[in-house]
Design an enzyme around this catalytic site. Structure first.
Site, mmCIF file in Angstrom:
data_model
loop_
_atom_site.group_PDB
_atom_site.id
_atom_site.type_symbol
_atom_site.label_atom_id
_atom_site.label_comp_id
_atom_site.label_asym_id
_atom_site.label_seq_id
_atom_site.Cartn_x
_atom_site.Cartn_y
_atom_site.Cartn_z
ATOM 1 N N LYS A 116 2.081 -4.149 12.923
ATOM 2 C CA LYS A 116 1.817 -2.724 13.112
ATOM 3 C C LYS A 116 0.832 -2.460 14.251
ATOM 4 C CE LYS A 116 4.437 -1.649 9.594
ATOM 5 N NZ LYS A 116 4.924 -2.984 9.293
ATOM 6 N N GLU A 200 -5.912 3.787 10.284
ATOM 7 C CA GLU A 200 -5.620 4.857 11.231
ATOM 8 C C GLU A 200 -5.910 6.203 10.580
ATOM 9 O OE1 GLU A 200 -1.511 4.289 12.136
ATOM 10 O OE2 GLU A 200 -0.802 5.250 10.301
ATOM 11 N N ASN A 235 3.303 6.419 -1.295
ATOM 12 C CA ASN A 235 3.899 6.027 -0.015
ATOM 13 C C ASN A 235 5.288 5.416 -0.164
ATOM 14 O OD1 ASN A 235 1.482 6.671 1.598
ATOM 15 N ND2 ASN A 235 0.580 4.955 0.476
ATOM 16 N N GLU A 275 9.762 5.442 12.833
ATOM 17 C CA GLU A 275 9.174 6.410 11.922
ATOM 18 C C GLU A 275 8.046 7.186 12.610
ATOM 19 O OE1 GLU A 275 8.091 4.668 8.217
ATOM 20 O OE2 GLU A 275 10.145 4.047 7.762
ATOM 21 N N GLU A 288 5.588 3.502 12.854
ATOM 22 C CA GLU A 288 6.031 2.122 12.892
ATOM 23 C C GLU A 288 7.528 2.083 13.185
ATOM 24 O OE1 GLU A 288 5.248 0.492 9.051
ATOM 25 O OE2 GLU A 288 6.669 1.788 8.029
ATOM 26 N N ASN A 290 10.910 0.041 11.881
ATOM 27 C CA ASN A 290 11.501 -0.887 10.930
ATOM 28 C C ASN A 290 12.704 -1.547 11.588
ATOM 29 O OD1 ASN A 290 9.807 -0.460 8.583
ATOM 30 N ND2 ASN A 290 10.669 1.589 8.548
ATOM 31 N N PHE A 348 4.879 7.734 -13.776
ATOM 32 C CA PHE A 348 5.838 6.970 -12.985
ATOM 33 C C PHE A 348 5.589 5.461 -13.034
ATOM 34 C CE2 PHE A 348 5.560 11.204 -11.171
ATOM 35 C CZ PHE A 348 6.891 11.576 -11.095
#
Length: 667
Positions: A116, A200, A235, A275, A288, A290, A348
């Site tokens: 990254k 970040e 996320n 992304e 990033e 993928n 969840f």
């Protein structure tokens, strides 16, 4: 063209690749672990090779075992799917050395974009807008706090080798930065074998929008529109759609061109995704890239008509892309809902177990022109394992526009039956009905903002109460009519099914009269409203269609003793249908109170205890960390709800626990 593809993956993505390979006339090889011996992808493939124990660290991500499976079967190409070895440059290099085609990008692109920190530097050099942050590696929690403070809270703590939401935390203060650094580091080490962390700036009110890119080995690189992936939890994406309801053509073009510029900068070919984080003013920043097929690729396929897996295979075989940028057209709208084995009523948390019922909606075109697609890798009777990602299926719906696609998704979710595990179908159904979602007002904080106290179900309104009361009455009528046929006459009297009923839905009573009109029924409510109603429900059915005054709905049904459980549009209600006299008596019955569990910490999901952070006799404060449980590759921190003194602790680190197993008790 390649002749035999080994899929170095499992579950729904392995099944997805097999489908396209079969369509192209290419043989397939599945690999499997102990937990997947009876998995769907194993049954679907032409051949299958056992590669080891259930943990992925002993099977799916062991390069030598995949190489040996290739040698055993003579496969001349490998599709890595997503996750596992899909973005592992060493794996791609090993295949190259073996003389086997890697159905993915070149090794150099994986290396450049897989880190990254490096990827952000390359993106900046390629003219791609990037998020402010610390590009160097972070050694310890103290340094993480110092850097986060200098950037300015909130910040995002991320694993350099991360993906799929693993190893990511948002920190709003020093304490969260310290804790988030350690949790991200642990998850990164467990998931990727690489615990490097960077930080970040976290963009507030952000949207997560990504661009699908596709390139061949002959210099052509295209973008295939965008996907909106803003609805996330921890996320992890939950609902995606294409196109985005937020972008205008100019912003789409700018993002697409920057994505292509980045891909060309690293000599990219095959399918990949760039992304971006997008703020409320349509400013966008690179997150990033993928270097693989994305989980949510079906929505792009539905609006472009392009089979991305097929194009990946053809590119790997050296073919040119058969279309140019001007030929890529976006048609209609597509929504994807990820069905997870997780209990929305327990915040969840992951769920495992056997799928005692698994009946997806019928795939294909519908009379109204919509399309339903379900990418899955499980079947009724199969088991959801604790060793892998909790995603069970990806349900997709296509419509001419966004509203029709949402309505088609809502209907498909109504028709999807799953039993035996906790799952998020009620939550997905509830989101489809929310005005904020239907209006397209999305951010990555959507779930946190709309469900701040977790998902507690959907609040029953008057209109829905009448709808489900009519449904319950029709179900009851069918069951009562069958009982009369079985019992026949008693003495000289034949039992007659009544027409006046009181339907109890939670704390709500709906009085109605049901009149048989031959081909259907007339439902009359106490205020004089009347609707015509028909149903195809038969005793024993677990799902049925109901036509209420011309509106057809699908409802999941389970008869539980004298009550009926109804599930529809996120509602999950235990409903009783009684005669007026019995209903009056039922109101006098005492309510049984649940046991007091306030002094106990129970394990909320099946998992392994990684740490216990308190001892017997310790005084704990509200919010203090008590234990950490690892389940399905994610760390779950259990905190104290209130102040108390630890009376006893049962498990030790490394011990496996089941749902609701006692962890500790307080005085």
């Amino acid at each position: 063209m390649v002749s035999k593809i080994l899929i170095a993956n499992r579950g729904e993505i392995a099944c997805r690749v097999i489908k396209t390979a079969r369509k192209m006339g290419i043989a397939t090889v599945a690999v499997y672990s102990d937990a997947d011996a009876n998995a769907m992808h194993v049954k679907m493939a032409d051949e299958a090779v056992y590669i080891g124990a259930s943990p992925s660290s002993q099977s799916y991500i062991v390069i030598d075992k995949i190489i040996e499976a290739i040698r055993q079967t003579g496969a001349d190409a490998v599709h890595p799917g997503y996750g596992f070895l899909s973005e592992n440059a060493n794996f791609a290099a090993a295949l190259q050395k073996e003389g086997v085609a890697f159905i993915g990008p070149p090794v150099g692109a994986i290396q450049a974009m897989g880190d990254k920190i490096t990827s952000k530097k390359i993106a900046a050099e390629a003219g791609v807008s990037t998020v402010p942050g610390h590009m160097g590696l972070i050694e310890d929690a103290d340094q993480a706090v110092k850097i986060a403070s200098s950037i300015g809270y909130p910040v995002m703590i991320k694993a350099s080798a991360g993906g799929g939401g693993k190893g990511m935390r948002i920190a709003w203060n020093d304490q969260e930065a310290r804790e988030g650094f350690q949790s991200s580091k642990n998850e990164a080490k467990s998931s990727f074998g690489d615990d490097r962390i960077f930080i970040e700036k976290f963009v507030t009110q952000p949207r997560h929008i990504e661009i699908q890119v596709l390139g061949d080995k002959h210099g052509t690189t295209l973008y295939l529109g965008e996907r909106e992936c803003s609805i996330q939890r921890r996320n992890q994406k939950v609902i995606e759609e294409a196109p985005s309801p937020f972008l205008d053509p100019a912003t789409r073009k700018a993002m697409g061109e920057q994505a292509v510029a980045l891909a060309k900068a690293v000599g990219y070919h095959s399918a990949g995704t760039v992304e971006f984080i997008v703020d409320g003013d349509k400013n966008f920043y690179f997150l990033e890239m993928n270097t693989r097929l994305q989980v949510e690729h079906p929505v792009t396929e539905l609006i472009t008509g392009i089979d991305l897996v097929e194009q990946m295979i053809r590119v790997a075989a050296g073919e040119k892309l058969p279309f140019g940028q001007d030929e890529v057209k976006l048609n209609g709208w597509a929504i994807e809902s990820r069905l997870y084995a997780e209990d929305p009523y327990r915040n969840f948390l992951p769920s495992i177990g056997r799928l005692t019922r698994y009946r997806p909606p019928v795939e294909g075109g519908r009379p109204d022109g919509t399309i339903v697609r379900n990418d899955t890798g499980v079947y009724e009777g199969g088991e959801i394992s604790m060793y892998y990602d909790p995603m069970v299926a990806k349900l997709c719906a296509w419509g001419r526009d966004r509203r029709q696609a949402i309505d088609a998704m809502a209907t498909a979710l109504d028709d999807f039956e799953v039993e035996g595990i906790g799952h998020n179908l009620p939550f997905l159904s509830a989101v489809m009905q929310q005005s904020r979602f239907r209006d397209g007002r999305l951010t990555t904080a959507y779930i946190a903002e709309e469900f701040p106290d977790g998902f507690k179900g959907v609040e029953l309104d008057a209109e829905t109460a009448r709808t489900l009361a009519a449904v319950a009455a029709l179900v009851n009528q069918t069951l009562q009519a069958r009982a009369v046929q079985i019992s026949g006459t008693i003495g000289n009297h034949r039992r007659i099914v009544g027409s006046d009923w009181v339907v109890r839905l939670g704390e709500t009573d709906v009085a109605l009269t049901l009149a048989n009109q031959g081909e259907g029924f007339r439902v009359s409510f106490a205020d004089g409203e009347e609707i015509g109603a028909t149903t195809d429900f038969v005793p024993g059915a677990t799902h049925a269609k109901f036509n209420l005054e011309g509106v057809q709905i699908g409802v999941k049904i389970d008869v539980v003793g004298s009550a009926v459980r109804l599930r529809w549009r996120g509602f999950d209600l235990r409903v009783s249908v009684r005669s007026p006299h019995v209903a009056q008596l039922a109101r006098l019955m005492p309510v049984k109170l649940p046991p007091d569990m306030s002094k106990m910490l129970l394990c909320p999901m099946p998992g392994v205890v990684t740490s216990i952070t308190v001892g017997i006799g310790d005084v704990v404060e509200a919010g203090q960390t008590l234990a950490v449980i690892e389940a399905m590759k994610m760390e779950n921190v259990l905190r104290a709800e209130r102040q108390g003194i630890v009376k006893r602790i049962l498990p030790t680190p490394g011990q496996s626990l089941s749902v609701d197993e006692l962890i500790m008790e307080f005085e």
